[in-house]
Design a protein around this motif. Sequence first.
Motif, short mmCIF file in Angstrom:
data_model
loop_
_atom_site.label_atom_id
_atom_site.label_comp_id
_atom_site.label_asym_id
_atom_site.label_seq_id
_atom_site.Cartn_x
_atom_site.Cartn_y
_atom_site.Cartn_z
N MET A 298 1.05 -2.30 -1.24
CA MET A 298 1.98 -3.16 -0.48
C MET A 298 1.75 -4.62 -0.81
O MET A 298 2.69 -5.41 -0.87
N THR A 299 0.48 -4.98 -1.07
CA THR A 299 0.16 -6.38 -1.35
C THR A 299 0.72 -6.76 -2.73
O THR A 299 0.43 -6.09 -3.71
N GLY A 300 1.53 -7.78 -2.75
CA GLY A 300 2.15 -8.19 -4.01
C GLY A 300 3.43 -7.45 -4.32
O GLY A 300 3.95 -7.58 -5.43
N SER A 301 3.96 -6.69 -3.36
CA SER A 301 5.16 -5.91 -3.67
C SER A 301 6.45 -6.68 -3.37
O SER A 301 7.54 -6.12 -3.44
N GLU A 302 6.33 -7.97 -3.07
CA GLU A 302 7.47 -8.88 -2.99
C GLU A 302 8.56 -8.43 -2.04
O GLU A 302 9.76 -8.60 -2.30
N GLY A 303 8.16 -7.81 -0.94
CA GLY A 303 9.16 -7.44 0.06
C GLY A 303 10.06 -6.29 -0.37
O GLY A 303 11.11 -6.08 0.23
N LEU A 304 9.64 -5.51 -1.38
CA LEU A 304 10.49 -4.40 -1.85
C LEU A 304 10.12 -3.05 -1.24
O LEU A 304 10.87 -2.10 -1.35
N LEU A 305 8.91 -2.97 -0.65
CA LEU A 305 8.46 -1.66 -0.16
C LEU A 305 8.46 -1.56 1.36
O LEU A 305 8.54 -0.46 1.91
N GLY A 306 8.36 -2.68 2.05
CA GLY A 306 8.32 -2.64 3.51
C GLY A 306 8.27 -4.05 4.05
O GLY A 306 7.98 -4.99 3.31
N VAL A 307 8.54 -4.18 5.35
CA VAL A 307 8.46 -5.49 5.99
C VAL A 307 7.12 -5.56 6.73
O VAL A 307 6.82 -4.70 7.56
N VAL A 308 6.32 -6.55 6.39
CA VAL A 308 5.00 -6.71 7.01
C VAL A 308 5.19 -7.34 8.38
O VAL A 308 5.77 -8.42 8.50
N VAL A 309 4.73 -6.65 9.44
CA VAL A 309 4.91 -7.18 10.79
C VAL A 309 3.59 -7.53 11.47
O VAL A 309 3.59 -8.09 12.56
N GLU A 310 2.47 -7.19 10.85
CA GLU A 310 1.17 -7.60 11.41
C GLU A 310 0.13 -7.50 10.29
O GLU A 310 0.19 -6.59 9.47
N VAL A 311 -0.79 -8.45 10.29
CA VAL A 311 -1.80 -8.52 9.24
C VAL A 311 -3.17 -8.71 9.87
O VAL A 311 -3.34 -9.58 10.72
N THR A 312 -4.14 -7.88 9.48
CA THR A 312 -5.52 -8.13 9.88
C THR A 312 -6.27 -8.61 8.66
O THR A 312 -6.32 -7.91 7.64
N VAL A 313 -6.78 -9.83 8.73
CA VAL A 313 -7.49 -10.40 7.59
C VAL A 313 -8.99 -10.43 7.87
O VAL A 313 -9.43 -10.43 9.01
N ARG A 314 -9.72 -10.47 6.78
CA ARG A 314 -11.17 -10.59 6.83
C ARG A 314 -11.50 -12.09 6.87
O ARG A 314 -10.90 -12.88 6.13
#
Lengths: 370, 495
Positions: B206-222
């Motif tokens: 999903m990371t780097g997929s330029e919005g073509l695979l899904g809409v990111v609605v929440e992110v947990t970062v380190r």
Amino acid sequence: MPAADLAEELAERVRAAHATATPLCIVAGGTKTWLGRPVQGERLDVTGHRGIVAYEPTELVLTARAGTPLAEIEAVLAERGQCLAFEPPHFASPRPGGEGSQPDAFPPPPRGERAATLGGTVACNLSGPARPYAGACRDFVLGVRIINGRGEVLRFGGEVMKNVAGYDLPRLMAGAQGTLGVLLEVSLKVLPRPPLASTLALELDAVTALARFNAWAGQPLPITAAGHDGERAYARLGGAEAAVQAARLKLGGETIDDGETFWAAVRELRHGFFRASGSLWRLSLPPAAPLAAHARQFIDWGGAQRWVYSEHPLWEQAAAAGGHASLYRSPDRERVFQPLSPAMLALHRRLKAAFDPKGILNPGRLYPEL
Amino acid sequence: MNVSATSQDVHARRAELVRGLLALLPAESVLHEPEDLRPYECDGLSAYRQLPMVVALPRTVEQVQAVMRLCHRLEVPVVARGAGTGLSGGALPRADGLLLSLARLKSILAVDPVARTARVQPGVRNLAISEAARPFGLYYAPDPSSQIACTIGGNVAENSGGVHCLKYGLTVHNVLKLEVVTMEGERLTLGADALDAPGYDLLALMTGSEGLLGVVVEVTVRLLPLPERAQVLLAAYDDVAQAGAAVGAIIAAGILPAGLEMMDNPAIRAAEDFVYAGYPVEAAAILLCELDGTNAEVSEQVMRVRELLIASGAREVRTARDEAERQLFWKGRKAAFPAVGRISPDYYCMDGTIPRRRLPEVLSRIAALSQEYGLPVANVFHAGDGNLHPLILYDANRPGELERTEELGRRILELCIEVGGTITGEHGVGVEKLAGMCAQFGAAQLAQFHAVKAAFDPAGLLNPGKAVPTLHRCAEFGAMHVHGGNLKFPELPRF
Ligand SMILES: Cc1cc2nc3c(=O)[nH]c(=O)nc-3n(C[C@H](O)[C@H](O)[C@H](O)COP(=O)(O)OP(=O)(O)OC[C@H]3O[C@@H](n4cnc5c(N)ncnc54)[C@H](O)[C@@H]3O)c2cc1C
């Protein structure tokens, strides 16, 4: 065995299998056969496809064919003061679990000399004690050449650190255990080896150790491994001499002489803890997840990887703690990895079909449906 | 779902979509008047502009899901948008599509100082995460130069990097878990609060997929602990090749700098005129090398790097005296794009990555191309990881100059491929580098990408036409790209 490029022959085999819908069981060193569900299929041995293709120390990149022994790669890197920072376990012979051939030897004793290969390491996405601090195997994968289930040889990613052209299929291959493609070649980011490593042993109980590991990780300390064997806590420091000395004073405890032997035994699951009999589970959990009551457990990865023995399934317990379980040793190999939700399984099946429409690559190795 | 572009048709479809959206969202969250749509017509690549049919600005994940279900049912394409700082046209709207802005999903949901994570909504700005983590002595490592504006959702979609990614990695190395909504409106969790998750690594995919695979609605970062100390050195060179060699020498010595950046003379001058960083404006190139870690470690490394820089032929090496000067050295670098924007009516930012050792050769060939096209080029270089940003200076008002610029850009990217690199290191393909994709990949590889897309979005409605060109599109560009005597798309008709 000399270096050889068998890509075309292997692709031809896959094309033939695709034509006849014949399942293939991809094998190389055979050191991790036990780490998955049994696969029924014709053997596709990639061991002969080996050799380091390119290594440029100043670029921090190494490219090798999948059948190249991991030990060969590590030796070549060591000559230039570099390493695979994710410390992959080999699980090679002499096998983890030690001497003898107990009936439930773990992993099952390989026949003859067996050496871990680069391909198997990446396919299983295996990382050692440095994982929480340095990154996982998948973090270091820059590019791959694969054979997909149609027998097409495809290259994705490359030998450069940054590359966002197209989807990140190289990292997708890490941990897919060959179910999406036969790995032919992998380019990895490599790193300088820390000039100094030093391991401390601390007299702490597991609960205190867990709290300590998490507190340390929030501070700028050069920690490169942290674990608890059920009796004592261990922390490894790595880096410039001055940094290691300063941290040693801060952490306390006793410096042990054979630190590297200790961590190698942890990495290879050869530590005494792993010699007990019974079903062995790996729990991958949020690093600060409270300790569940288990008779015996081994904490690694600063709390994020825990090993326990249990004759009851731990899938639900692991999920409730925010993580997942895998069953490393058990006579029953039907379910090895944490079950996926129906929606995730459906997506996995569509992805599998996108790479391997006839389902011929290591079918069933991860899940019966893939 | 081929929508014919007759205005009547668009009219009817817009009315239908607006009606549907108003049943799901308050009126202020649905924009459809041309003057309201205008701010969304382009991202950071302003040479491409298009008004969307409608803009939706949901405030909750449930609203995002409902909007996606509606668009799926009506077969309306959806383009997600964060802050619109993207440089490849990834968030360029479609005349027949919905522009889904995530800007109002902007809460920091939790900072966990013990587990060292932050859980945030996609519209949170990159820098805001580090600001929220700072009281705990933690920060979020990837720091794109646009970090005051760009969103974490956009960072995930582009796998953005920053000046610290040689040591601390890209977005993909610093994200633990994503909540995504599929085109069908289904919510999925990818990754975990643990360090790995069962099944395929969909988090990486999903990371780097330029919005073509899904809409990111929440992110947990380190989050990482703030280093005890960071120190930056500036080295000036009379020769770009020497600066390039110095980078190799530092890495060969076993030192992994936190940041290692290079600028060439035109970039140095532009930055100096803009922010007065004190850069040596006569130098052919400067290197900025940041070292971080414990106090003792940094002192030791600063001495070694200083020696290496002098030995590599630097005519001057400065160490930032204090934190203020360190910030100033970086300010010039981080402001390089806008600085170039001041000296030229327009500039076009390229984003190739090359094996570092080929740098001198690549720079001299770029200089030759710059001559050939009569267009000045300034170079900014994430030297540690080989990511080169040539900035082509042009004036869009001069007839034909944009076209010449784009052609020069294509030649530069082909050069990056030729030396073993890639057409984009961190800005993404978007609409901009579709031709470059045809040069870098063959038909079977592109087909594999399309198959992956179809596994996530069988209807092909999420950001269609971006990131991965169709084989026909490549055939149209294609006649030019003959590699090693092989026609790349032999199975397709030539036009
Ligand atoms: C001056 C300047 C400097 C820059 N410096 C850097 C740099 O150093 N490093 C770097 O990597 N980039 C840099 N960039 C590029 C840009 O800032 C990044 O690509 C950034 O990540 C884009 O974030 P955004 O929120 O603006 O996304 P947008 O531009 O709005 O969108 C970018 C892409 O992400 C998709 N998208 C956005 N949000 C979501 C979501 N929630 N779910 C799914 N898809 C989504 C869009 O559809 C689009 O394809 C720079 C840009 C500028 C203008």
